[in-house]
Design an enzyme around this catalytic site. Structure first.
Site, PDB file in Angstrom:
ATOM      1  N   CYS A  85      40.721  46.451  46.972  1.00  0.00           N
ATOM      2  CA  CYS A  85      40.396  46.133  45.576  1.00  0.00           C
ATOM      3  C   CYS A  85      39.126  46.813  45.095  1.00  0.00           C
ATOM      4  CB  CYS A  85      40.300  44.626  45.387  1.00  0.00           C
ATOM      5  SG  CYS A  85      41.854  43.787  45.784  1.00  0.00           S
ATOM      6  N   HIS A 333      43.650  42.748  36.787  1.00  0.00           N
ATOM      7  CA  HIS A 333      43.260  43.293  38.085  1.00  0.00           C
ATOM      8  C   HIS A 333      44.258  44.335  38.563  1.00  0.00           C
ATOM      9  CE1 HIS A 333      41.572  43.799  41.932  1.00  0.00           C
ATOM     10  NE2 HIS A 333      42.135  42.799  42.572  1.00  0.00           N
TER      11      HIS A 333
END
Lengths: 388, 388
Positions: A85, A333
């Protein structure tokens, strides 16, 4: 090391988008070049962050080259950088390194991801590839599970309440609703959070960041090339710091030691402390994560994160505005794009161009991104401090 | 930019190996640290190149962190770098950038791959993810197919013979047989090549590089930290160059323009020409590739590559020894490890420690790695020139 400025930012909207990843990336790159007032031929090196697209679409390699070709950027070094991430933040960091080293004067950092091209169950399986597949995800220890345990422990140790945790979601959705680039543009209330489906006790659906598609980009320029290249107002990279976890299984799970270490480096290198940060984008993949990161970044004492958000201090007019873009929670995201989306928000804020979400007198901003989760610790934390 | 030296190298054997990728990577990293005479705690930053392991094993993210933990390297920045078959070379390049920038004094570059944990058909499918999945591999245009067409065209244009193409395999297998780290340690003759199974006319099985497992690593140190850190004899990074393809569909397929451009940069930055190179490791994924790269790197005129290998000039005692490690063809091709395997060979040669494969008076070496294939061009070429 040479001084490096960000002179252009670009971003698609984050969300469930119809376009292919290369289209998304090209749109963000084009926006960043246009914002910088430079042409494709000025870019000397590019770093492209994406993480899970290969597992979803099959285009494991070279998606950066394929994307940038559509922008007219060919021939130059294009390198994929991946760190779960935090992939986009790492792409920004390598671009900063390439310019600060003196090897290049103009770099493009691009982050992109296409998460919704598969069933949600497959997306969950793919996300689990950011933990230890042999020891963790194979045992069913998914990210919601990890953060559910962390939330329980934080509540037990520090008295953090369900309402304080929900306050993160409520705040971030309110700012997402004011951000045309956000995945979710709807406000929610406490009752919505508490009535949403249980995911990993105590975290409910509205405590969790979404699966999003999207891309974001930034143009970085050396101080000595700045004036001859563009009239854009520079935002300076005051510091860049990156850490990995220490795999200390005895460490408390209510904090991330690698965020503490990266923050210390980032503050020292920038010659400031957390009290000098005017706004921060932090990695709120789950509501509890924002609470913990606000502590580990030094914005409050350990254990006080729940009370910090409850007090209003992290609102746009508060002492330390956090995730006024909407954060991962509401802005979205798209894994590889997330870190560059944070950079784009900080740059927009420091230029005074964030519209209804504008933090007054913002001169110094911090972007914090976390990737992976291994053995009670994260795999990667990347922090950038930017200032005007 | 600061001067950077390689002070340690390590490598597993390449081949069909029983160990997991993290074990392979840890073994190579440990060897490199031992060779440099430094401990894990000296390493300040690490770059890890792997490409296709996520698609094969599921561990898409963080394999670098998981690997280095086993070596006792924790906490520091660990970043995955990916660029198809040039991933390891890109990891070395980013490590070089990190040290040359002044951000770090001691960097570890690690490359690793585990290709044999699946059926060959799946490995082929995975490798096709290094081409454009929408336009190329979906049409059945696999790598053997691409290089088969290139070989046909090269023969048509320049009179390159079947025997000259086979000479690459025969030479590289002979050196592989002298390299204890090589995947294949058997000599082959012309009749073996010509009798082997047809893969993509005119390329037969013994014209093709294998699927291999393996890992290789290098320790890089700044000039000013060198003496206080280690007694190891430094091998200097004289230049690092990287290019992407130009997507010019009208360009001839008998050469790689991006190798020509990268070579020009690499020679200029090192202040030398191809005539100063004492040995080269080039990306012989297929026999014809070595012939073409030897032309594009300037070791002979365009079209003369077949005659160059036939003449013996690329043997260990020849004018320009090429792939005396065995090359991808015989040493093996564990995708992410390949580029660092080349660096390890060049460093060993420049130190005079290559045993029966030693190139006499080798003082300057070149490593050339190519990754991906898009629209009649490669996605990435990385060249490093090293010297003592």
């Amino acid at each position: 090391m040479r001084e490096v400025a960000v002179v252009g930012i670009g971003s698609t909207r984050f969300g469930r988008l119809p376009d292919a990843i290369t289209r998304l990336g090209a749109a963000a790159a084009r926006d960043a070049l246009f914002d910088a007032g430079i042409s494709a031929s000025h870019v000397e090196v590019a770093y492209c962050g994406y993480s899970l697209t290969g597992l979803i679409s099959g285009q494991e390699c070279g998606a950066g080259q394929l994307t940038l070709r559509d922008v007219g950027i060919v021939g130059i070094p294009v390198t994929r950088v991946e760190n779960a991430c935090s992939s986009g933040s790492c792409a920004f960091r390598e671009a900063w390194m390439a310019v600060s080293s003196g090897a290049y004067d103009v770099a493009l950092a691009l982050g992109m991801e296409k998460m919704t091209d598969c069933e949600t169950s497959r997306a969950m399986e793919v996300l689990s590839c950011a933990s230890d597949t042999q020891l963790e995800s194979s045992q069913g220890l998914t990210f919601p599970g990890v953060f559910g345990m962390i939330a329980r422990r934080h509540s037990y140790e520090f008295g953090t309440t369900r309402e304080q945790i929900a306050a993160v979601a409520i705040k971030n959705h309110r700012y997402g609703a004011a951000n045309p680039k956000a995945h979710f543009q709807m406000e929610i209330g406490l009752e919505d959070v508490l009535a949403s489906r249980m995911v990993a006790d105590p975290l409910r659906l509205l405590d969790c960041g979404p699966m999003s598609d999207g891309a974001a980009a930034a143009v970085l320029v050396s101080a000595n090339r700045l004036k001859s290249l563009t009239n854009a107002r520079p935002v300076w990279v005051a510091s860049s710091a990156q850490t990995s976890g220490s795999y200390d299984a005895r460490a408390p799970i209510t904090g991330f030691d690698l965020t503490v270490r990266a923050a210390k480096q980032a503050y020292e290198r920038a010659g400031i402390g957390p009290e000098n940060i005017d706004l921060a984008e932090v990695h709120d993949c789950f509501t509890i994560a924002e609470i913990i990161h606000s502590e580990d970044l030094g914005f409050c004492q350990k254990g006080e994160g729940g009370r910090l958000v409850e007090s209003g201090a992290t609102e746009v007019t508060g002492k330390i505005p956090i995730n006024v873009s909407g954060g991962l929670k509401a802005k979205g995201h798209p894994v590889g794009a997330t870190g560059l989306g944070q950079i784009a928000e900080i740059v927009a804020q420091l230029r005074g161009g964030a519209g209804p979400r504008q933090v007054p007198q913002a001169r110094t901003g911090l972007a914090h991104c976390m990737g992976g989760f291994f053995h009670a610790d994260a795999a990667s934390v990347v922090i950038h401090v930017l200032r005007v």
